[in-house]
Design an enzyme around this catalytic site. Structure first.
Site: not given
Length: 432
Positions: A144, A380-383
């Site tokens: 992100h 979601k791992f900032c993705a």
């Protein structure tokens, strides 16, 4: 040149992993991390040694980093504006940190090195300095930090194979007039896969575009050379580089940064304040208003020095051995699937994301922690767009564990026992 050779090329030097023969000439031990002896409670009240497999989120502090900060504290003082001895010494240490980070990244002599809070801070700083009318091209596979700061943006679908990245960028940039910037990761924070950034930089420049590389997940694992790769801008974070003291960096060409609006408006960013404000035209003071994070910069530089002194041969060799052990073990577990964009054979750093049949990612992470003393990341791992693509689902919010994955990531301090404990735990979970 292949992606693997781009990222794992190392200087000719004699460095070995701890597994090498004790008498081998030039052998260097890998730097130690703080917290290697941490014990955590597990179900039943026992204490077990902590298996930290969450390095991609934040890496533990290196002992040399802690020592450098401790050494700097007695003389800690203000920088750039004090005549006292402590202030002069602290200023010298702060500016030396800038030179150290520049050398570590292989930057050009005239590149700006601006200390920030982290990679996200760095990309937002650059976003505020883009020339008017700049169009940004970015893949939906990005963190992100690389997806969100831009005003005029063209988002590209996840490429099916590495060569498609170059074709997609080529087509996108060819259709854009005016200033343009390509933003791409060097190593995915979701899968660890390495991206062909040298080829992408070449294509970007052929179209008169510039390139910003998110190197947050690359620099703890592989040597970076901005000059050799011909990159315009690079951002990375200290907290992923074994320097968790709140500093990051943006490195790159000065012209856009010198012309852009000061990131923070305040003391240090100005030459003079009268009826008219005269801002610094040097990007470093221009975008570092106020008292900077001096200890963070010192810590970041100490981490750079420690990794460089160890030598990338030893670091890469040990990481590839450990990640190979983990991935081979996961491949042999029924009901556990590793996530990958470009297939099992594509080169990567020490990151593995996976899903376990019949369990949400949060359930897996909680079991690993509560019963085995293992720390991993779930979510979601900032993705978000990328993880949804890998999972084959278009729904699911950030809190929806059914559209999430588990990520295990390794680094200095990871041991065979940590890997084997995770594999045992996953085996036991899938056979309950």
């Amino acid at each position: 040149m292949s992606t693997l050779s781009i990222f794992s090329s190392v200087p000719a030097q004699s460095t070995t992993s701890p597994a090498a023969s004790p008498g081998e000439s030039g052998a260097r031990e890998l730097p130690a991390v703080l917290g290697a002896d941490l014990e955590v409670p597990v179900k039943g009240g026992r204490l077990v040694s902590y298996a930290n497999l969450d390095y991609a989120a934040s890496a533990p502090c290196l002992e040399p980093v802690s020592a450098a900060v401790t050494a700097a504290l007695p003389a800690y003082s203000s920088v750039h504006r004090g005549a006292g001895y402590a202030s002069q010494l602290t200023t010298a240490r702060y500016e030396q940190a800038r030179h150290t980070v520049r050398a570590f990244a292989g930057a050009r002599p005239d590149d700006a090195v601006i200390f920030t809070r982290n990679t996200t801070d760095s990309t937002n700083l650059l976003a505020g300095c883009l020339p008017e009318g700049t169009t940004v091209v970015v893949f939906d596979t990005e963190h992100h930090a690389s997806l969100l700061p831009w005003t005029d943006v063209v988002r590209l679908a996840p490429p099916a194979f590495p060569g498609e990245t170059v074709r997609a960028v080529d087509e996108a940039l060819a259709g854009i007039d005016g200033p343009k910037l390509l933003v791409v990761t060097a190593a995915s924070n979701v899968t660890g896969e390495l991206w062909p950034i040298a080829a992408l930089a070449h294509i970007a420049h052929r179209h008169g575009a510039r390139i910003l590389v998110d190197a947050a997940q690359l620099v703890p694992h592989r040597r970076l050379n901005i000059t050799a790769l011909d990159l315009d801008y690079v951002a990375f974070s200290g907290h992923k580089l074994y320097a968790p003291f709140g500093a990051g960096v943006l490195i790159g060409r000065r012209d856009w940064l010198a012309a852009g609006e000061p990131y923070l408006k305040g003391g240090g960013a100005v030459r003079a304040v009268n009826d008219e404000i005269e801002w610094h035209d040097d990007p470093e003071p221009r975008h570092e208003a106020g008292t900077p994070n001096v200890l963070g910069a010192i810590a970041l530089a100490a981490a750079c020095d420690a990794l460089s002194a160890t030598g990338w041969t030893a670091l890469v060799r040990e990481e590839e051995r450990l990640i190979g052990r983990l991935r081979a073990g996961i491949a042999g577990l029924s009901g556990v699937r590793e996530l990958s964009l470009w297939g099992a054979d594509h080169p990567r750093v020490g990151i593995v994301s996976f899903v376990v049949d019949g369990f949400t990612a949060r359930e897996v992470a909680e079991v690993l922690s509560a019963e085995y003393g293992i720390g991993v990341r779930d979510g979601k791992f900032c993705a978000h767009p990328f993880v949804r693509h890998l999972l084959g689902t278009a729904d699911g919010g950030c809190e929806d564990g059914t559209a999430s994955a588990v990520r295990a990531s390794i680094g200095l301090g990871t041991t065979d026992e940590h890997i084997d404990r995770l594999l045992t735990a996953l085996h036991n979970l899938t056979t309950r």
